[in-house]
Write an enzyme that holds these catalytic residues in place. Structure first.
Site, mmCIF file in Angstrom:
data_model
loop_
_atom_site.group_PDB
_atom_site.id
_atom_site.type_symbol
_atom_site.label_atom_id
_atom_site.label_comp_id
_atom_site.label_asym_id
_atom_site.label_seq_id
_atom_site.Cartn_x
_atom_site.Cartn_y
_atom_site.Cartn_z
ATOM 1 C CB CYS A 227 -38.736 6.604 34.226
ATOM 2 S SG CYS A 227 -37.682 7.668 34.830
ATOM 3 C CG HIS B 124 -42.833 8.601 34.998
ATOM 4 N ND1 HIS B 124 -42.497 7.332 35.471
ATOM 5 C CD2 HIS B 124 -41.563 9.105 35.200
ATOM 6 C CE1 HIS B 124 -41.415 7.104 36.004
ATOM 7 N NE2 HIS B 124 -40.862 8.597 36.128
ATOM 8 C CD GLU C 119 -45.722 5.412 35.351
ATOM 9 O OE1 GLU C 119 -45.844 5.729 34.123
ATOM 10 O OE2 GLU C 119 -44.481 5.512 36.011
#
Lengths: 231, 80
Positions: free
Chosen positions: A86, A206, A208
């Site tokens: 990002c 994202h 994660e």
């Protein structure tokens, strides 16, 4: 495996990344402050998401001047693995470690939602053990995620297998002109790229945030797979 | 010396702010206003550096930080 997670003022995804590498994957993961130049022997450097320097001037523009970035550049030049997620992707583009730039989303909105991304090239360190066409479902949260590069650069990215992820349907179908699928209007529906050597990777989504089935995210733990390739 | 740098998106690069302004103007019936492009002006002084050297440094700073050559172009003006 040692993972250094860079923290700029305004970074807000550092704990998520530390948790993935440190707690879920059992690696030695530690923060690296943006004023530091010592990467503490890291084998992988992550620039996580957030709003470094308040997105002043342009996203990622001021972060590239941080003392830590000189070390990160040197590390990348020596073949060290660098991952930007990002805002980290925006920083890598601004710093010239990756080609192109991230423009404001074509629909003029901040997008906070789930997307499907498909593995395009498996040349990068982040996708080397994955299969081409593999779909990962994970969130995006950005206003400037519209990947832009001139036609010559786009051709090079394609020819060299530097397109790491593309926005797609849940079935892995890429539709560049469909804003429901290529949600921010990126050139070639690019969600992530690598440098020529494949040791520097940046992506807007994202993964994660989609690493555990427990919290019931629509993506489940499909986001964990690329992080597991970093061992 | 005092400088003014005008930074704007290159022709052909999508300017979503410009589009939004255009839509707003259209809503107020200013249909004649087309191709709105939004840029930014950055002003600063360069102290104790001679003319040509100052100009060279301004250009260097524009390329390093003030503009992103991938998407933006810039103009430098000397301000009295």
């Amino acid at each position: 495996m040692k993972v250094g997670v860079v923290v700029f003022p305004g970074t807000n995804c550092d704990q998520d990344v530390l948790r993935v590498y440190g707690e879920l994957l059992g690696m030695q993961a530690f923060p690296v402050w943006h004023r530091d130049t010592d990467l503490k022997g890291a084998d992988l450097i992550v620039l996580p998401g957030g709003f470094s320097y308040g997105d002043y001037l342009r996203t990622g523009a001021l972060a590239k001047l941080s003392p830590v970035m000189e070390s990160v550049k040197g590390f990348a030049d020596r073949g060290g693995r660098v991952l930007g997620i990002c805002n980290g992707f925006q920083v890598l583009c601004e710093a010239g470690l990756l080609p192109g730039a991230l423009l404001e989303n074509v629909g003029r909105r901040f997008l906070s939602r789930f997307v499907h991304i498909t593995v395009d090239s498996t040349r990068s360190f982040f996708t080397k053990g994955l299969t081409q066409g593999q779909v990962i479902t994970c969130p995006i949260a950005h206003f400037q995620g519209n990947y832009f590069a001139d036609p010559k650069t786009l051709q090079e990215l394609t020819d060299n297998g530097q397109i790491v992820f593309r926005y797609s349907t849940a079935q892995g179908e890429v539709r560049v002109d469909d804003q429901e699928v290529n949600v921010n209007g990126s050139c070639l529906a690019i969600a992530g790229i690598s440098n020529r050597a494949g040791n520097v990777v940046g992506l807007m989504p994202h993964p994660e945030r989609a690493v555990e089935t427990l919290i019931g995210y629509a993506g489940g733990d499909t986001g964990l797979a690329p992080f597991q390739q970093c061992g | 010396m005092r400088f003014q740098v005008l930074v704007r998106l290159k022709t052909g690069v999508l300017d979503v702010q410009g589009k939004a302004i255009e839509t707003g103007l259209k809503d107020k019936r200013f249909e004649a206003f087309k191709n709105v492009r939004v840029g930014r002006v950055i002003e600063f002084e360069v102290d104790g550096v001679a003319g040509d050297q100052a100009r060279a440094q301004v250009n260097e700073v524009c390329k390093l930080l003030l503009a992103n050559p991938v998407i933006e172009e810039y103009e430098v003006r000397e301000v009295a």
